[in-house]
Motif scaffolding. Sequence first.
Motif, PDB file in Angstrom:
ATOM      1  N   LYS A   1       0.779  -1.239  -0.069  1.00 53.08           N
ATOM      2  CA  LYS A   1      -0.076   0.286   0.029  1.00 53.08           C
ATOM      3  C   LYS A   1       0.964   1.374   0.062  1.00 53.08           C
ATOM      4  CE  LYS A   1      -0.709   0.433   5.142  1.00 53.08           C
ATOM      5  NZ  LYS A   1      -1.690   0.330   5.987  1.00 53.08           N
ATOM      6  N   ASN A   2       2.139   1.273   0.315  1.00 56.62           N
ATOM      7  CA  ASN A   2       3.261   2.104   0.370  1.00 56.62           C
ATOM      8  C   ASN A   2       3.395   2.629  -1.234  1.00 56.62           C
ATOM      9  OD1 ASN A   2       3.237   2.753   3.080  1.00 56.62           O
ATOM     10  ND2 ASN A   2       4.601   0.825   2.928  1.00 56.62           N
ATOM     11  N   LYS A   3       3.648   3.835  -1.342  1.00 58.53           N
ATOM     12  CA  LYS A   3       3.880   4.525  -2.787  1.00 58.53           C
ATOM     13  C   LYS A   3       5.181   3.761  -3.437  1.00 58.53           C
ATOM     14  CE  LYS A   3       3.969   8.459  -5.602  1.00 58.53           C
ATOM     15  NZ  LYS A   3       3.929   9.837  -5.515  1.00 58.53           N
ATOM     16  N   ASP A   4       5.118   2.798  -4.349  1.00 58.79           N
ATOM     17  CA  ASP A   4       6.347   2.274  -5.064  1.00 58.79           C
ATOM     18  C   ASP A   4       7.199   1.721  -4.018  1.00 58.79           C
ATOM     19  OD1 ASP A   4       7.491   1.539  -7.057  1.00 58.79           O
ATOM     20  OD2 ASP A   4       8.816   3.561  -7.555  1.00 58.79           O
ATOM     21  N   PRO A   5       6.985   0.637  -3.429  1.00 55.94           N
ATOM     22  CA  PRO A   5       7.799   0.088  -2.433  1.00 55.94           C
ATOM     23  C   PRO A   5       8.926  -0.636  -3.055  1.00 55.94           C
ATOM     24  CG  PRO A   5       5.932  -1.306  -2.593  1.00 55.94           C
ATOM     25  CD  PRO A   5       5.549   0.040  -3.438  1.00 55.94           C
ATOM     26  N   LEU A   6      10.039  -0.844  -2.513  1.00 58.04           N
ATOM     27  CA  LEU A   6      11.079  -1.964  -2.884  1.00 58.04           C
ATOM     28  C   LEU A   6      11.235  -2.908  -1.567  1.00 58.04           C
ATOM     29  CD1 LEU A   6      14.040   0.541  -3.901  1.00 58.04           C
ATOM     30  CD2 LEU A   6      12.369  -0.840  -5.406  1.00 58.04           C
ATOM     31  N   ILE A   7      10.850  -4.028  -1.994  1.00 56.31           N
ATOM     32  CA  ILE A   7      10.724  -5.231  -1.118  1.00 56.31           C
ATOM     33  C   ILE A   7      11.997  -6.042  -1.182  1.00 56.31           C
ATOM     34  CG2 ILE A   7       9.116  -7.113  -0.111  1.00 56.31           C
ATOM     35  CD1 ILE A   7       6.795  -5.572  -1.483  1.00 56.31           C
ATOM     36  N   ILE A   8      12.755  -6.158  -0.110  1.00 54.84           N
ATOM     37  CA  ILE A   8      13.798  -6.945  -0.012  1.00 54.84           C
ATOM     38  C   ILE A   8      13.470  -7.912   0.959  1.00 54.84           C
ATOM     39  CG2 ILE A   8      16.266  -7.351   0.563  1.00 54.84           C
ATOM     40  CD1 ILE A   8      15.161  -3.850  -0.239  1.00 54.84           C
ATOM     41  N   ALA A   9      13.710  -9.506   0.513  1.00 55.12           N
ATOM     42  CA  ALA A   9      13.338 -10.552   1.235  1.00 55.12           C
ATOM     43  C   ALA A   9      14.937 -11.201   1.801  1.00 55.12           C
ATOM     44  CB  ALA A   9      12.785 -11.524   0.213  1.00 55.12           C
ATOM     45  N   ILE A  10      14.681 -11.385   2.939  1.00 56.49           N
ATOM     46  CA  ILE A  10      16.029 -11.673   3.320  1.00 56.49           C
ATOM     47  C   ILE A  10      15.717 -13.189   4.472  1.00 56.49           C
ATOM     48  CG2 ILE A  10      18.000 -11.531   5.420  1.00 56.49           C
ATOM     49  CD1 ILE A  10      17.488  -8.462   4.949  1.00 56.49           C
ATOM     50  N   SER A  11      16.594 -14.165   4.033  1.00 57.58           N
ATOM     51  CA  SER A  11      16.914 -15.418   4.883  1.00 57.58           C
ATOM     52  C   SER A  11      17.929 -15.230   5.664  1.00 57.58           C
ATOM     53  CB  SER A  11      16.641 -16.479   3.944  1.00 57.58           C
ATOM     54  OG  SER A  11      16.779 -17.921   4.448  1.00 57.58           O
ATOM     55  N   LEU A  12      17.698 -15.573   6.971  1.00 50.36           N
ATOM     56  CA  LEU A  12      18.735 -15.407   7.946  1.00 50.36           C
ATOM     57  C   LEU A  12      19.711 -16.561   8.299  1.00 50.36           C
ATOM     58  CD1 LEU A  12      16.681 -13.459  10.680  1.00 50.36           C
ATOM     59  CD2 LEU A  12      18.290 -12.474   8.854  1.00 50.36           C
ATOM     60  N   THR A  13      19.218 -17.770   7.794  1.00 51.40           N
ATOM     61  CA  THR A  13      19.699 -19.065   8.308  1.00 51.40           C
ATOM     62  C   THR A  13      20.000 -20.136   7.130  1.00 51.40           C
ATOM     63  OG1 THR A  13      17.672 -20.073   8.924  1.00 51.40           O
ATOM     64  CG2 THR A  13      18.827 -18.876  10.856  1.00 51.40           C
ATOM     65  N   ALA A  14      20.595 -21.137   7.368  1.00 51.69           N
ATOM     66  CA  ALA A  14      20.896 -22.095   6.328  1.00 51.69           C
ATOM     67  C   ALA A  14      21.029 -23.426   7.234  1.00 51.69           C
ATOM     68  CB  ALA A  14      22.229 -21.972   5.620  1.00 51.69           C
ATOM     69  N   SER A  15      21.077 -24.641   6.547  1.00 50.30           N
ATOM     70  CA  SER A  15      20.860 -25.846   7.324  1.00 50.30           C
ATOM     71  C   SER A  15      22.185 -26.065   8.154  1.00 50.30           C
ATOM     72  CB  SER A  15      20.613 -26.955   6.475  1.00 50.30           C
ATOM     73  OG  SER A  15      21.777 -27.066   5.664  1.00 50.30           O
ATOM     74  N   GLU A  16      23.303 -25.576   7.829  1.00 50.31           N
ATOM     75  CA  GLU A  16      24.788 -25.529   8.581  1.00 50.31           C
ATOM     76  C   GLU A  16      25.029 -24.357   9.146  1.00 50.31           C
ATOM     77  OE1 GLU A  16      27.681 -27.493   6.110  1.00 50.31           O
ATOM     78  OE2 GLU A  16      26.080 -28.845   5.150  1.00 50.31           O
ATOM     79  N   ILE A  17      25.444 -24.326  10.219  1.00 56.39           N
ATOM     80  CA  ILE A  17      25.698 -22.956  11.015  1.00 56.39           C
ATOM     81  C   ILE A  17      26.773 -22.354  10.500  1.00 56.39           C
ATOM     82  CG2 ILE A  17      26.942 -23.763  12.818  1.00 56.39           C
ATOM     83  CD1 ILE A  17      24.506 -21.013  12.981  1.00 56.39           C
ATOM     84  N   GLY A  18      27.843 -23.147   9.824  1.00 57.65           N
ATOM     85  CA  GLY A  18      29.081 -22.612   9.032  1.00 57.65           C
ATOM     86  C   GLY A  18      28.875 -21.677   8.093  1.00 57.65           C
ATOM     87  N   ARG A  19      27.366 -22.141   7.279  1.00 49.14           N
ATOM     88  CA  ARG A  19      27.164 -21.274   6.197  1.00 49.14           C
ATOM     89  C   ARG A  19      26.121 -20.096   6.342  1.00 49.14           C
ATOM     90  NH1 ARG A  19      24.763 -25.971   2.218  1.00 49.14           N
ATOM     91  NH2 ARG A  19      22.860 -25.476   3.464  1.00 49.14           N
ATOM     92  N   VAL A  20      26.211 -19.722   7.801  1.00 46.79           N
ATOM     93  CA  VAL A  20      25.271 -18.716   7.972  1.00 46.79           C
ATOM     94  C   VAL A  20      26.047 -17.358   8.452  1.00 46.79           C
ATOM     95  CG1 VAL A  20      23.498 -18.079   9.771  1.00 46.79           C
ATOM     96  CG2 VAL A  20      23.541 -20.252   9.067  1.00 46.79           C
ATOM     97  N   TRP A  21      25.722 -16.284   7.547  1.00 40.39           N
ATOM     98  CA  TRP A  21      26.126 -14.950   7.646  1.00 40.39           C
ATOM     99  C   TRP A  21      25.896 -14.638   9.235  1.00 40.39           C
ATOM    100  CZ3 TRP A  21      25.011  -9.524   5.725  1.00 40.39           C
ATOM    101  CH2 TRP A  21      25.955  -8.873   5.368  1.00 40.39           C
ATOM    102  N   PRO A  22      26.684 -13.967   9.858  1.00 43.22           N
ATOM    103  CA  PRO A  22      26.331 -13.457  11.263  1.00 43.22           C
ATOM    104  C   PRO A  22      24.990 -12.580  11.500  1.00 43.22           C
ATOM    105  CG  PRO A  22      28.765 -13.069  11.106  1.00 43.22           C
ATOM    106  CD  PRO A  22      28.037 -13.615   9.708  1.00 43.22           C
ATOM    107  N   LEU A  23      24.120 -12.780  12.359  1.00 41.12           N
ATOM    108  CA  LEU A  23      23.085 -11.951  12.567  1.00 41.12           C
ATOM    109  C   LEU A  23      23.217 -10.452  12.533  1.00 41.12           C
ATOM    110  CD1 LEU A  23      19.965 -12.032  12.748  1.00 41.12           C
ATOM    111  CD2 LEU A  23      20.279 -12.418  15.251  1.00 41.12           C
ATOM    112  N   GLU A  24      24.372 -10.244  13.491  1.00 43.87           N
ATOM    113  CA  GLU A  24      24.625  -8.772  13.511  1.00 43.87           C
ATOM    114  C   GLU A  24      24.885  -8.141  11.821  1.00 43.87           C
ATOM    115  OE1 GLU A  24      28.103 -10.979  15.187  1.00 43.87           O
ATOM    116  OE2 GLU A  24      26.430 -11.254  15.011  1.00 43.87           O
TER     117      GLU A  24
END
Length: 181
Positions: free
Chosen positions: A14-37
């Motif tokens: 409903k906002n005017k011309d939004p840019l929507i960015i999807a983020i996935s925070l995790t992966a199946s192996e913790i070594g493949r996960v970029w730090p949350l911070e």
Amino acid sequence: DQEKAANLLNPLIKNKDPLIIAISLTASEIGRVWPLEYFVQLSHLILKNPRCHIVLIGGADSLKWGKIFIHNIKERCLNLINKTSLRETQEVLRSCDLFIGGDSGPLHLASSVDIPLIEISYYPKNANNPLHPNNPIRFAPLSSKATILQPDNFRYPCEKECSFDFSHCINQIKVKDVFSA
């Protein structure tokens, strides 16, 4: 599936011309996960643009990370972690302008709807095993709109793969690298 996705995204659309960015925070192996911070810092940069909105996607394994993320990003963020089926997630992604995340199921779902995406890979550029299960050369998203960010080298003491059970080699990819991609 399309209708539910549209209803979930309605507050953003409903906002005017939004840019929507999807983020996935995790992966199946913790070594493949970029730090949350790092994801939090990146999102603060993204949200400096008033048109940008963030949608978190993922399964039950991402719930804890999503709560911490939402605690730090209080505006223009919609947490859909564990709230959509696979097909609904795919439809949500179809409405997004960009996907950011590691080597995970959501990455490949984003690839299937042909939106621009940034893969944050822990597998270094100088690794010379083309058959390694995490090598983006072998398992890259099937998209001409994919940008794959990799560390240049393994981080000591890793040699053939990241051998830690926490984010280690992937930490070499900095927030500024992802933001400028």
